[in-house]
Design a protein around this motif. Structure first.
Motif, mmCIF file in Angstrom:
data_model
loop_
_atom_site.group_PDB
_atom_site.id
_atom_site.type_symbol
_atom_site.label_atom_id
_atom_site.label_comp_id
_atom_site.label_asym_id
_atom_site.label_seq_id
_atom_site.Cartn_x
_atom_site.Cartn_y
_atom_site.Cartn_z
ATOM 1 N N VAL A 48 0.846 -1.194 0.000
ATOM 2 C CA VAL A 48 0.000 0.000 0.000
ATOM 3 C C VAL A 48 0.880 1.242 0.000
ATOM 4 O O VAL A 48 2.056 1.187 0.352
ATOM 5 C CB VAL A 48 -0.943 0.041 1.233
ATOM 6 C CG1 VAL A 48 -1.857 -1.173 1.259
ATOM 7 C CG2 VAL A 48 -0.179 0.173 2.534
ATOM 8 N N ASP A 49 0.288 2.336 -0.379
ATOM 9 C CA ASP A 49 0.954 3.625 -0.285
ATOM 10 C C ASP A 49 1.159 3.943 1.198
ATOM 11 O O ASP A 49 0.235 3.778 1.984
ATOM 12 C CB ASP A 49 0.053 4.683 -0.939
ATOM 13 C CG ASP A 49 0.694 6.052 -0.972
ATOM 14 O OD1 ASP A 49 1.040 6.570 0.112
ATOM 15 O OD2 ASP A 49 0.821 6.617 -2.064
ATOM 16 N N MET A 94 -1.545 5.795 3.104
ATOM 17 C CA MET A 94 -2.874 5.224 3.369
ATOM 18 C C MET A 94 -3.169 5.298 4.860
ATOM 19 O O MET A 94 -2.317 4.978 5.684
ATOM 20 C CB MET A 94 -2.926 3.764 2.923
ATOM 21 C CG MET A 94 -4.213 3.051 3.337
ATOM 22 S SD MET A 94 -4.179 1.288 2.952
ATOM 23 C CE MET A 94 -5.123 1.320 1.442
ATOM 24 N N THR A 146 -1.104 7.347 9.345
ATOM 25 C CA THR A 146 -0.884 6.596 8.108
ATOM 26 C C THR A 146 -0.062 5.339 8.370
ATOM 27 O O THR A 146 0.574 5.191 9.425
ATOM 28 C CB THR A 146 -0.143 7.448 7.065
ATOM 29 O OG1 THR A 146 1.182 7.709 7.551
ATOM 30 C CG2 THR A 146 -0.879 8.755 6.788
#
Length: 150
Positions: A15-16, A19, A61
């Motif tokens: 994932v980034d 996120m 995040t």
């Protein structure tokens, strides 16, 4: 690729790093106990522990928690026997139950920091967790009971 230490197990997630942790927990790791409530950190339904501190997972995040221990309600006590969970059951705290994982995680963090909090300290610590059913009196009673070590 980001590395999470989730409930004691390291896992790589594609994932980034930007996120929100909430979505990595729910959608990528498949742990549904952490709830989406408001999305802006005001209700507390998404509360998890990051290195032992209660944090709103919708506001941090994946990149913020790399290398840190993240504990969800599923990891608090896999058998559901953490003293806060026991107190919650003993006093039949939940009504609808939606907010309860966040409430329990907030209460557990409080008791780690302050094992015998006063009612005022309980109220202050729990103030950021919203219960739309209004179970606040039972929540305070349960935190008080959990502080006795049950």
């Amino acid at each position: 690729m980001a590395k999470l230490i989730l409930n004691g197990a390291e896992q790589e997630v594609a994932v980034d790093p930007g996120m929100p942790l909430l979505w990595a927990i729910r959608d990528i790791s498949g742990l549904s106990g952490t709830k989406y409530g408001c999305g802006v950190g005001l209700c507390g339904a998404c509360t998890v522990h990051v290195d032992g501190s209660a944090e709103r997972s919708c506001q941090i995040t994946v990149g913020d928690v790399e290398g840190k221990q993240v504990t969800t309600i599923e990891g608090l006590d896999p058998a559901g026997d953490h003293r806060v969970q026991v107190a919650w059951r003993e006093l039949s705290v939940p009504q609808c139950g939606f907010c309860q994982s966040g409430q329990i995680m907030q209460a557990a963090a409080l008791l780690e920091e302050k094992p015998e909090p006063s009612d005022e300290e309980i109220l202050a610590a729990m103030a950021g967790n919203v219960c739309r059913c209004g179970c606040y009196q039972r929540i305070v009673e349960a935190v008080r009971l959990a502080s006795t070590g049950i």
